[in-house]
Design a protein around this motif. Structure first.
Motif, PDB file in Angstrom:
ATOM      1  N   HIS A   3      32.265  60.414  -2.305  1.00 40.50           N
ATOM      2  CA  HIS A   3      30.947  60.644  -1.761  1.00 40.50           C
ATOM      3  C   HIS A   3      31.084  61.649  -0.354  1.00 40.50           C
ATOM      4  O   HIS A   3      32.331  61.334   0.260  1.00 40.50           O
ATOM      5  CB  HIS A   3      30.450  59.403  -1.173  1.00 40.50           C
ATOM      6  N   ASP A   6      28.720  61.062   5.703  1.00 36.89           N
ATOM      7  CA  ASP A   6      27.282  61.138   6.214  1.00 36.89           C
ATOM      8  C   ASP A   6      27.135  62.171   7.228  1.00 36.89           C
ATOM      9  O   ASP A   6      27.778  62.402   8.172  1.00 36.89           O
ATOM     10  CB  ASP A   6      26.982  59.538   6.731  1.00 36.89           C
ATOM     11  N   VAL A 132      27.594  53.414  -5.090  1.00 34.02           N
ATOM     12  CA  VAL A 132      26.269  53.498  -4.433  1.00 34.02           C
ATOM     13  C   VAL A 132      26.333  52.890  -3.079  1.00 34.02           C
ATOM     14  O   VAL A 132      26.788  51.631  -2.783  1.00 34.02           O
ATOM     15  CB  VAL A 132      25.077  52.510  -5.119  1.00 34.02           C
ATOM     16  N   ASN A 133      26.015  53.592  -1.954  1.00 32.99           N
ATOM     17  CA  ASN A 133      26.060  53.386  -0.635  1.00 32.99           C
ATOM     18  C   ASN A 133      24.730  52.345  -0.409  1.00 32.99           C
ATOM     19  O   ASN A 133      23.707  52.513  -0.830  1.00 32.99           O
ATOM     20  CB  ASN A 133      25.704  54.293   0.136  1.00 32.99           C
ATOM     21  N   PHE A 135      23.332  51.398   2.135  1.00 33.18           N
ATOM     22  CA  PHE A 135      22.408  51.734   2.972  1.00 33.18           C
ATOM     23  C   PHE A 135      21.381  52.870   2.517  1.00 33.18           C
ATOM     24  O   PHE A 135      20.292  53.121   2.976  1.00 33.18           O
ATOM     25  CB  PHE A 135      23.032  52.318   4.325  1.00 33.18           C
ATOM     26  N   GLU A 136      21.725  53.356   1.183  1.00 34.58           N
ATOM     27  CA  GLU A 136      20.788  54.044   0.444  1.00 34.58           C
ATOM     28  C   GLU A 136      19.940  53.302  -0.659  1.00 34.58           C
ATOM     29  O   GLU A 136      19.129  53.683  -1.247  1.00 34.58           O
ATOM     30  CB  GLU A 136      21.420  55.267  -0.242  1.00 34.58           C
ATOM     31  N   VAL A 137      19.958  51.862  -0.288  1.00 36.89           N
ATOM     32  CA  VAL A 137      19.107  51.035  -1.543  1.00 36.89           C
ATOM     33  C   VAL A 137      18.116  50.236  -0.584  1.00 36.89           C
ATOM     34  O   VAL A 137      18.483  50.062   0.671  1.00 36.89           O
ATOM     35  CB  VAL A 137      20.166  50.025  -2.017  1.00 36.89           C
ATOM     36  N   GLN A 170      28.740  49.903   6.965  1.00 35.80           N
ATOM     37  CA  GLN A 170      29.183  51.476   6.665  1.00 35.80           C
ATOM     38  C   GLN A 170      29.893  51.819   7.831  1.00 35.80           C
ATOM     39  O   GLN A 170      29.345  51.490   9.208  1.00 35.80           O
ATOM     40  CB  GLN A 170      28.134  52.618   6.355  1.00 35.80           C
ATOM     41  N   TRP A 219      26.652  48.962  -3.446  1.00 34.97           N
ATOM     42  CA  TRP A 219      25.774  48.092  -4.099  1.00 34.97           C
ATOM     43  C   TRP A 219      26.121  47.574  -5.488  1.00 34.97           C
ATOM     44  O   TRP A 219      25.486  46.719  -5.904  1.00 34.97           O
ATOM     45  CB  TRP A 219      24.344  48.662  -3.810  1.00 34.97           C
TER      46      TRP A 219
END
Length: 506
Positions: A3, A6, A132-133, A135-137, A170, A219
């Motif tokens: 990824h 950020d 899957v991060n 914090f993006e869920v 994170q 996640w």
């Protein structure tokens, strides 16, 4: 593909702040200086009986400057993101080093801080392995999953209460030093957990929680990548009911087959902490303790049986202590701590490596916050499986009278990491090579070298699991670090077993 880091982190004035701080430190005569900007976001959710009982979402952000000046450490931290402020923090770090040097010399010591050499790595980026991060869920998806797990358990016979929790982290770090190393890193980790509680008609109660360890994943882990949540949650009520009705253990000596879900913690306490060289040298004696595994035993101390091979590893995929570079700009490595049962290595940072003449640091410096100075912290310390070793079932089949230990619970160990006792989530009686129901009130007790010396068989790669914890503590002021410990199932002969209720006088 990894990824990207950020963008809200890389958009910060990281390089400009570092340049201002390092330039000031050089101008003031620092022999070494490093700059670290850190942003750690931690979010957690908790449900009690399928109903929300708490949540949090916190971010710790700031920067620190550490210097060696006049042979002494100096450290200062700040949050103001201007170049003048960064330069001022560097000046404060140098002033602290000058004061430290005066105190050290007035005490009659001529010890100087020197750092082991580390090549300049130039500019590097590193991102941990996840899909899957978290914090993006959406938060609603996370609480929905915890609710689903809890409701499923509450609908099972015998389950009176549930606790479900999720913690996600994170961690972003930017590091630069006067040798020219500049690193930007991002780590993600998650820890879902569910506990079921049963209460008998007579009022007795007990609990059992999931064995799924915290991991350096995203996640996708909660959705089944790397762990079969559906299978574990489905069997939990049955195992809990059996545990509640189980007889108490009769104290004595038993052969043990220890599952990775329990053995990881024994590794952490009796090997991981014992092979931190700063601890073995006495630097943590006032708080975290010392170690029986002192440097005079390096290469000769019989730590355990010849089947015992333990590594320190900052590179393990999904490891909680896995990094690209540590907080001194040292690249991640893997190395031997115990080989064929003999102590052969330690966990090192740059100062301890230089002080003891042990060559290069193996990358074990870490700070949990921009307000804290990096200290020597634990790598992923793991017991290696046997290449063609047996399955857990095969290990059990070789035991006539013993106990199969599953899951971690409470523990106790002395300040030298030598005398210990551990309990677990559940204990299965072994009779003539077969499981024969559960036992209660069990703890195993030994000294570190006796326990590891009694290890007669090590499971194969198929039994290997990476366990771990988010909350390893050390140092003053206290710091917390996440660390993993991989291990296979293993067989130990003639281990002392205590009845915990009898020991407690009940």
């Amino acid at each position: 593909m990894p990824h990207p880091i950020d963008e809200t982190f890389t958009a910060l004035p990281l390089r400009a702040l570092a340049d201002a701080a390092l330039a000031r430190a050089r101008a003031l005569g620092a022999e070494h200086a490093d700059f670290r900007f850190e942003r750690v976001r931690t979010a957690s959710w908790r449900l009690r009986d399928a109903r929300p009982s708490g949540s949090s979402d916190d971010t710790d952000a700031g920067y620190a400057v550490r210097v060696v000046h006049g042979g002494a450490w100096g450290f200062a931290a700040g949050v103001d993101r201007t170049m003048d402020a960064a330069a001022k923090v560097a000046s404060q770090a140098v002033a602290m080093a000058k004061l430290s040097a005066r105190v050290i010399r007035s005490a009659g010591s001529d010890e100087r801080v020197e750092l082991a050499d580390e090549p300049s790595h130039g500019e590097r980026t590193w991102v941990s392995a996840y899909e899957v991060n978290p914090f993006e869920v959406a938060d609603e998806e996370k609480t929905a999953l915890l609710t689903e797990w809890s409701a499923g358990l509450l609908g099972a016979d015998g389950v009176a209460h549930t606790d479900a929790s999720l913690t996600t982290v994170q961690e972003n770090k930017f590091y630069a030093d006067t040798a020219g190393t500049v690193t930007t890193q991002q780590r993600v980790r998650v820890h879902p957990q569910v506990t079921a509680v049963a209460v008998s008609d007579s009022g007795d109660f007990d609990s059992m929680r999931t064995l799924a360890p915290p991991v350096g994943r995203g996640w996708e882990y909660a959705r089944g990548t790397g762990w079969d949540w559906d299978a574990e949650l489905a069997e939990l009520p049955v195992l809990l009911a059996e545990k509640l009705a189980a007889p108490a253990v009769e104290a004595g000596a038993y052969d043990l087959v220890v599952d990775p879900s329990n053995l990881w913690l024994t590794i952490h306490e009796s090997i991981g902490h014992a092979t931190e060289l700063d601890r073995a040298l006495g630097y943590e004696a006032a708080y975290a303790g010392t170690s029986f595994a002192t440097p005079d035993g390096l290469g000769t101390l019989r730590y355990g049986s010849e089947l015992m091979n333990v590594t320190g590893d900052r590179t393990a995929e999904h490891g909680l202590a896995t990094v690209g570079y540590d907080d001194e700009g040292v690249s991640a490595q893997s190395w031997d701590l115990v080989r064929d049962g003999v102590l052969v290595g330690y966990q090192l940072d740059r100062r301890i490596a230089k002080l003891t003449g042990m060559g290069r640091s193996n990358g074990c410096a870490y700070a949990d916050s921009p307000a804290h100075v990096p200290v020597q912290r634990m790598a992923n310390v793991s017991l290696r499986p046997a290449e063609h070793g047996p399955s857990t079932e095969e290990l059990i089949s070789g035991v006539a009278d013993g106990i199969y230990v599953v899951g971690d619970r409470s523990w106790s160990i002395d300040m030298q990491r030598y005398n210990f006792q551990f309990t677990g989530q559940r204990f299965h009686r072994i009779r003539n090579g077969r499981l024969a129901g559960q036992l209660r009130d069990v703890a195993y007790q030994a000294t570190t070298t006796d326990f590891w010396g009694s290890m007669e068989a090590v499971g194969g790669p198929a039994t290997y699991v990476l366990g771990g914890a988010f909350n390893c503590g050390k140092a003053q002021p206290g710091q917390v670090a996440a660390v993993s410990h991989g291990c296979p199932s293993a067989l130990f002969r003639d281990v002392s077993i205590l009845n915990t209720s009898q020991e407690a006088g009940r």
